[in-house]
Write a protein that holds these residues in place. Structure first.
Motif, PDB file in Angstrom:
ATOM      1  N   SER A  99      66.889  23.972  65.382  1.00 16.76           N
ATOM      2  CA  SER A  99      66.161  23.080  64.712  1.00 16.76           C
ATOM      3  C   SER A  99      66.015  21.807  65.586  1.00 16.76           C
ATOM      4  O   SER A  99      64.665  21.306  65.839  1.00 16.76           O
ATOM      5  CB  SER A  99      66.647  22.779  63.181  1.00 16.76           C
ATOM      6  OG  SER A  99      66.156  21.708  62.536  1.00 16.76           O
ATOM      7  N   GLU A 100      66.950  21.393  66.104  1.00 17.54           N
ATOM      8  CA  GLU A 100      66.786  20.258  67.232  1.00 17.54           C
ATOM      9  C   GLU A 100      65.812  20.669  68.454  1.00 17.54           C
ATOM     10  O   GLU A 100      64.861  19.817  68.676  1.00 17.54           O
ATOM     11  CB  GLU A 100      68.160  19.840  67.437  1.00 17.54           C
ATOM     12  CG  GLU A 100      68.191  18.450  68.396  1.00 17.54           C
ATOM     13  CD  GLU A 100      67.685  17.365  68.212  1.00 17.54           C
ATOM     14  OE1 GLU A 100      67.328  16.552  69.053  1.00 17.54           O
ATOM     15  OE2 GLU A 100      67.359  17.227  66.966  1.00 17.54           O
ATOM     16  N   ARG A 129      62.494  20.396  67.077  1.00 18.29           N
ATOM     17  CA  ARG A 129      62.026  19.111  67.003  1.00 18.29           C
ATOM     18  C   ARG A 129      61.860  18.380  67.985  1.00 18.29           C
ATOM     19  O   ARG A 129      60.500  17.817  68.252  1.00 18.29           O
ATOM     20  CB  ARG A 129      63.162  18.291  66.161  1.00 18.29           C
ATOM     21  CG  ARG A 129      62.744  16.768  66.094  1.00 18.29           C
ATOM     22  CD  ARG A 129      64.058  15.906  65.579  1.00 18.29           C
ATOM     23  NE  ARG A 129      64.793  15.576  66.487  1.00 18.29           N
ATOM     24  CZ  ARG A 129      64.605  14.690  67.586  1.00 18.29           C
ATOM     25  NH1 ARG A 129      63.454  14.008  67.674  1.00 18.29           N
ATOM     26  NH2 ARG A 129      65.442  14.597  68.816  1.00 18.29           N
ATOM     27  N   ARG A 175      57.945  20.605  66.562  1.00 19.72           N
ATOM     28  CA  ARG A 175      57.572  21.615  65.304  1.00 19.72           C
ATOM     29  C   ARG A 175      58.725  21.260  64.651  1.00 19.72           C
ATOM     30  O   ARG A 175      60.103  21.499  64.780  1.00 19.72           O
ATOM     31  CB  ARG A 175      57.941  22.893  66.092  1.00 19.72           C
ATOM     32  CG  ARG A 175      57.772  24.090  65.054  1.00 19.72           C
ATOM     33  CD  ARG A 175      56.495  24.225  64.284  1.00 19.72           C
ATOM     34  NE  ARG A 175      55.376  24.542  65.258  1.00 19.72           N
ATOM     35  CZ  ARG A 175      55.023  25.833  65.731  1.00 19.72           C
ATOM     36  NH1 ARG A 175      55.771  26.843  65.038  1.00 19.72           N
ATOM     37  NH2 ARG A 175      54.325  26.058  66.517  1.00 19.72           N
ATOM     38  N   PRO A 176      58.585  20.770  63.205  1.00 16.67           N
ATOM     39  CA  PRO A 176      59.488  20.791  62.163  1.00 16.67           C
ATOM     40  C   PRO A 176      60.105  22.078  61.688  1.00 16.67           C
ATOM     41  O   PRO A 176      59.598  23.072  61.870  1.00 16.67           O
ATOM     42  CB  PRO A 176      58.676  19.956  60.988  1.00 16.67           C
ATOM     43  CG  PRO A 176      57.310  20.420  61.373  1.00 16.67           C
ATOM     44  CD  PRO A 176      57.179  20.634  62.800  1.00 16.67           C
ATOM     45  N   SER A 177      61.295  22.152  61.013  1.00 14.48           N
ATOM     46  CA  SER A 177      61.720  23.126  60.520  1.00 14.48           C
ATOM     47  C   SER A 177      62.704  22.657  59.247  1.00 14.48           C
ATOM     48  O   SER A 177      63.006  21.525  59.164  1.00 14.48           O
ATOM     49  CB  SER A 177      62.681  23.850  61.377  1.00 14.48           C
ATOM     50  OG  SER A 177      63.705  23.109  61.921  1.00 14.48           O
TER      51      SER A 177
END
Length: 210
Positions: free
Chosen positions: A51-52, A55, A59-61
């Motif tokens: 996820s990081e 980011r 790209r969000p998640s």
């Protein structure tokens, strides 16, 4: 299967790059990714790392833990605190996961995901607000036994511990859960089922195949 040594940082980067180009086969605009593994294998750490990395690439998640979808203690522990069958088949509210997490990300869904439902510490509903994922934002769902439920994942990652490593790294108070993971191996064979396999017997020196 040949596994190659890798660092966790590099693995997070490679998986993030893969997700940038992942297009769900069913036409959903939201890639759905499983990070499967026993709690002591810490699949959530890898999900957070990916996820990081996403980011940093703009790209969000959304990272969701199945622990946030445990059933109430009155149901979960109906047959005792160390009932292996209940742990394997009845601790997690798979219906709620389908309804509140995966369902909204199907084609035609609205992208509104509930990040958690139940607090296992207070044994109360969390009452967390829904999170709306923009198109292209992956769901990163982590927890044990994920690959046995036929959830609509577009990519699956299994964090593997050999039986010996799983036994050594599982706290004494949780050793009773080990037969459930043995059953999971027999019935689902997650190492062969997953798209990406990460071996983490030595957490300092992972290896992978993907």
């Amino acid at each position: 299967m040949r596994l190659e040594a890798i660092t966790w940082d590099r693995l997070g980067d490679l998986l993030a790059e893969r997700l940038l180009d992942l297009r769900p086969a069913d036409g959903s605009p939201w890639p759905r990714v499983a990070f499967d593994g026993a709690p002591t294998a810490r699949p959530g750490d890898l999900a957070e790392r990916v996820s990081e990395a996403l980011r940093l690439r703009g790209r969000p998640s959304l990272v969701v833990a199945t622990e946030g979808f445990l059933r109430p203690a009155s149901v979960r522990l109906e047959y005792g605190r160390q009932d292996v069958e209940s742990y394997y088949s009845g601790w997690y509210d798979t219906g709620a996961l389908r309804r509140e997490v995966l369902g909204p990300l199907e084609p035609g869904g609205d992208g509104r995901v509930l990040p958690d439902l139940w607090d296992p510490v207070t044994d109360r509903a969390t009452r967390s607000p829904y999170v709306r994922l923009p198109p292209g934002a992956p769901l990163l769902l982590h927890g044990p036994f994920l690959l046995r439920h036929r959830f609509p994942f577009d990519l699956s990652v299994h964090v593997l511990l050999t039986p010996g490593a799983l036994r050594r790294r599982t706290p004494d108070a949780e050793q009773w859960t080990l037969p459930a993971f043995e059953r999971y191996e027999r019935e689902t064979d997650p190492a062969a089922t997953a798209d990406v396999l990460v071996r983490a017997d030595d957490p300092r020196h992972p290896a992978w195949s993907g």
